[in-house]
Design a protein around this motif. Structure first.
Motif, PDB file in Angstrom:
ATOM      1  N   LEU A  24      -1.831   2.952  -4.523  1.00  0.00           N
ATOM      2  CA  LEU A  24      -2.001   3.480  -5.886  1.00  0.00           C
ATOM      3  C   LEU A  24      -2.293   4.982  -5.869  1.00  0.00           C
ATOM      4  CD1 LEU A  24      -4.081   0.631  -7.571  1.00  0.00           C
ATOM      5  CD2 LEU A  24      -1.726   1.297  -8.093  1.00  0.00           C
ATOM      6  N   ALA A  25      -3.127   5.422  -4.940  1.00  0.00           N
ATOM      7  CA  ALA A  25      -3.439   6.854  -4.850  1.00  0.00           C
ATOM      8  C   ALA A  25      -2.203   7.652  -4.467  1.00  0.00           C
ATOM      9  CB  ALA A  25      -4.557   7.078  -3.829  1.00  0.00           C
ATOM     10  N   SER A  26      -1.434   7.148  -3.524  1.00  0.00           N
ATOM     11  CA  SER A  26      -0.225   7.854  -3.083  1.00  0.00           C
ATOM     12  C   SER A  26       0.816   7.922  -4.192  1.00  0.00           C
ATOM     13  CB  SER A  26       0.355   7.140  -1.857  1.00  0.00           C
ATOM     14  OG  SER A  26       1.598   7.683  -1.521  1.00  0.00           O
ATOM     15  N   SER A  27       1.062   6.828  -4.871  1.00  0.00           N
ATOM     16  CA  SER A  27       2.073   6.828  -5.937  1.00  0.00           C
ATOM     17  C   SER A  27       1.606   7.646  -7.134  1.00  0.00           C
ATOM     18  CB  SER A  27       2.430   5.402  -6.362  1.00  0.00           C
ATOM     19  OG  SER A  27       1.304   4.762  -6.932  1.00  0.00           O
ATOM     20  N   GLY A  28       0.332   7.652  -7.428  1.00  0.00           N
ATOM     21  CA  GLY A  28      -0.204   8.475  -8.514  1.00  0.00           C
ATOM     22  C   GLY A  28      -0.092   9.951  -8.202  1.00  0.00           C
ATOM     23  N   TYR A  29      -0.316  10.311  -6.963  1.00  0.00           N
ATOM     24  CA  TYR A  29      -0.207  11.717  -6.554  1.00  0.00           C
ATOM     25  C   TYR A  29       1.238  12.184  -6.664  1.00  0.00           C
ATOM     26  CZ  TYR A  29       0.020  15.822  -3.589  1.00  0.00           C
ATOM     27  OH  TYR A  29       0.259  17.077  -3.112  1.00  0.00           O
ATOM     28  N   LYS A  30       2.168  11.379  -6.208  1.00  0.00           N
ATOM     29  CA  LYS A  30       3.584  11.754  -6.248  1.00  0.00           C
ATOM     30  C   LYS A  30       4.082  11.892  -7.686  1.00  0.00           C
ATOM     31  CE  LYS A  30       4.779   9.690  -1.826  1.00  0.00           C
ATOM     32  NZ  LYS A  30       5.424   8.576  -1.157  1.00  0.00           N
ATOM     33  N   SER A  31       3.617  11.027  -8.582  1.00  0.00           N
ATOM     34  CA  SER A  31       4.116  11.088  -9.963  1.00  0.00           C
ATOM     35  C   SER A  31       3.484  12.231 -10.750  1.00  0.00           C
ATOM     36  CB  SER A  31       3.860   9.763 -10.687  1.00  0.00           C
ATOM     37  OG  SER A  31       2.477   9.562 -10.866  1.00  0.00           O
ATOM     38  N   SER A  32       2.298  12.689 -10.368  1.00  0.00           N
ATOM     39  CA  SER A  32       1.652  13.776 -11.103  1.00  0.00           C
ATOM     40  C   SER A  32       2.034  15.148 -10.559  1.00  0.00           C
ATOM     41  CB  SER A  32       0.136  13.619 -11.067  1.00  0.00           C
ATOM     42  OG  SER A  32      -0.340  13.822  -9.763  1.00  0.00           O
ATOM     43  N   LYS A  33       2.667  15.200  -9.412  1.00  0.00           N
ATOM     44  CA  LYS A  33       3.062  16.459  -8.797  1.00  0.00           C
ATOM     45  C   LYS A  33       4.244  17.046  -9.562  1.00  0.00           C
ATOM     46  CE  LYS A  33       4.913  16.049  -4.807  1.00  0.00           C
ATOM     47  NZ  LYS A  33       5.245  15.894  -3.399  1.00  0.00           N
ATOM     48  N   SER A  34       4.173  18.333  -9.899  1.00  0.00           N
ATOM     49  CA  SER A  34       5.295  18.972 -10.583  1.00  0.00           C
ATOM     50  C   SER A  34       5.606  20.308  -9.912  1.00  0.00           C
ATOM     51  CB  SER A  34       4.993  19.170 -12.064  1.00  0.00           C
ATOM     52  OG  SER A  34       3.918  20.041 -12.247  1.00  0.00           O
ATOM     53  N   TYR A  35       6.880  20.644  -9.886  1.00  0.00           N
ATOM     54  CA  TYR A  35       7.339  21.884  -9.284  1.00  0.00           C
ATOM     55  C   TYR A  35       7.495  22.947 -10.352  1.00  0.00           C
ATOM     56  CZ  TYR A  35       8.588  18.925  -5.327  1.00  0.00           C
ATOM     57  OH  TYR A  35       8.545  18.047  -4.288  1.00  0.00           O
ATOM     58  N   TYR A  36       7.055  24.173 -10.056  1.00  0.00           N
ATOM     59  CA  TYR A  36       7.236  25.307 -10.957  1.00  0.00           C
ATOM     60  C   TYR A  36       8.550  25.973 -10.599  1.00  0.00           C
ATOM     61  CZ  TYR A  36       6.617  29.798 -13.195  1.00  0.00           C
ATOM     62  OH  TYR A  36       6.799  30.914 -13.963  1.00  0.00           O
ATOM     63  N   VAL A  37       9.464  26.059 -11.564  1.00  0.00           N
ATOM     64  CA  VAL A  37      10.757  26.689 -11.324  1.00  0.00           C
ATOM     65  C   VAL A  37      11.114  27.602 -12.491  1.00  0.00           C
ATOM     66  CG1 VAL A  37      11.690  24.830  -9.887  1.00  0.00           C
ATOM     67  CG2 VAL A  37      12.031  24.747 -12.343  1.00  0.00           C
ATOM     68  N   THR A  38      11.927  28.584 -12.204  1.00  0.00           N
ATOM     69  CA  THR A  38      12.485  29.420 -13.271  1.00  0.00           C
ATOM     70  C   THR A  38      13.771  28.755 -13.749  1.00  0.00           C
ATOM     71  OG1 THR A  38      13.779  30.745 -11.737  1.00  0.00           O
ATOM     72  CG2 THR A  38      11.532  31.516 -12.214  1.00  0.00           C
ATOM     73  N   ILE A  39      14.321  29.256 -14.837  1.00  0.00           N
ATOM     74  CA  ILE A  39      15.555  28.680 -15.362  1.00  0.00           C
ATOM     75  C   ILE A  39      16.692  28.856 -14.358  1.00  0.00           C
ATOM     76  CG2 ILE A  39      17.241  28.844 -17.238  1.00  0.00           C
ATOM     77  CD1 ILE A  39      14.900  29.702 -19.052  1.00  0.00           C
TER      78      ILE A  39
END
Length: 170
Positions: A24-39
């Motif tokens: 649960l901790a691993s899957s929660g971490y992966k789903s909350s992770k977001s990448y910052y990108v430019t257009i």
């Protein structure tokens, strides 16, 4: 004999519980992770763009905001509209469906950050929206005249209050 059976059962139960918590901790971490990108970076991500939570930053294109309650559709440009590169800048259509309306600072030409997913329809589906204050609030560059307006005193506030000015009775 009974105690070793009980120990084995307890050990198995503890292993199952710890394994479940770890998963649960691993899957929660992966789903909350977001990448910052430019257009521009988003355009070059390929299939990875469709599978990731992303944070995309750009400038709200003037005249593109269409709001219906908390649902907002707008265009993000990688450059401000007064920038000479703006007409050639990459543009991204964003659809924001959040539980709260966009912030007050979300206006034409404001710098915005959309958090969500990129769809195969070419639209960015945001569930969170942040906007920076317009650049007119930024401090001036050295050597340029100050653009700030002088503050005027508030007419409702005074140094003597009515209670202090009223005569006291003995």
């Amino acid at each position: 004999m009974k105690s070793s059976k009980n120990n084995l059962r307890i050990g198995i139960a503890v292993a199952i519980i710890l394994g479940t918590i770890g998963w649960l901790a691993s899957s929660g971490y992966k789903s909350s992770k977001s990448y910052y990108v430019t257009i521009a970076e988003l355009a070059g991500m390929g299939d990875k763009a469709y599978k990731s939570n992303l944070r995309v930053e750009g400038f709200v294109q003037p005249g593109s905001i269409e709001q219906n309650g908390t649902h907002v559709t707008f265009m993000l440009n990688e450059f401000e509209s007064h920038n000479p590169k703006a007409p050639n800048g990459r543009v991204l259509k964003v659809s924001y469906k959040g539980s709260e309306p966009p912030p007050d600072t979300f206006k034409d030409d404001s710098q915005a950050l959309a958090v969500g997913t990129y769809g195969r329809d070419g639209m960015f589906h945001a569930n969170e929206l942040q906007a920076k204050c317009a650049s007119k609030y930024a401090p001036g560059q050295p050597g340029q005249p100050n653009q700030a307006q002088p503050m005027t005193p508030n007419k409702t506030a005074s140094t003597s209050t009515p209670a202090a000015a009223a005569p006291t009775a003995n």
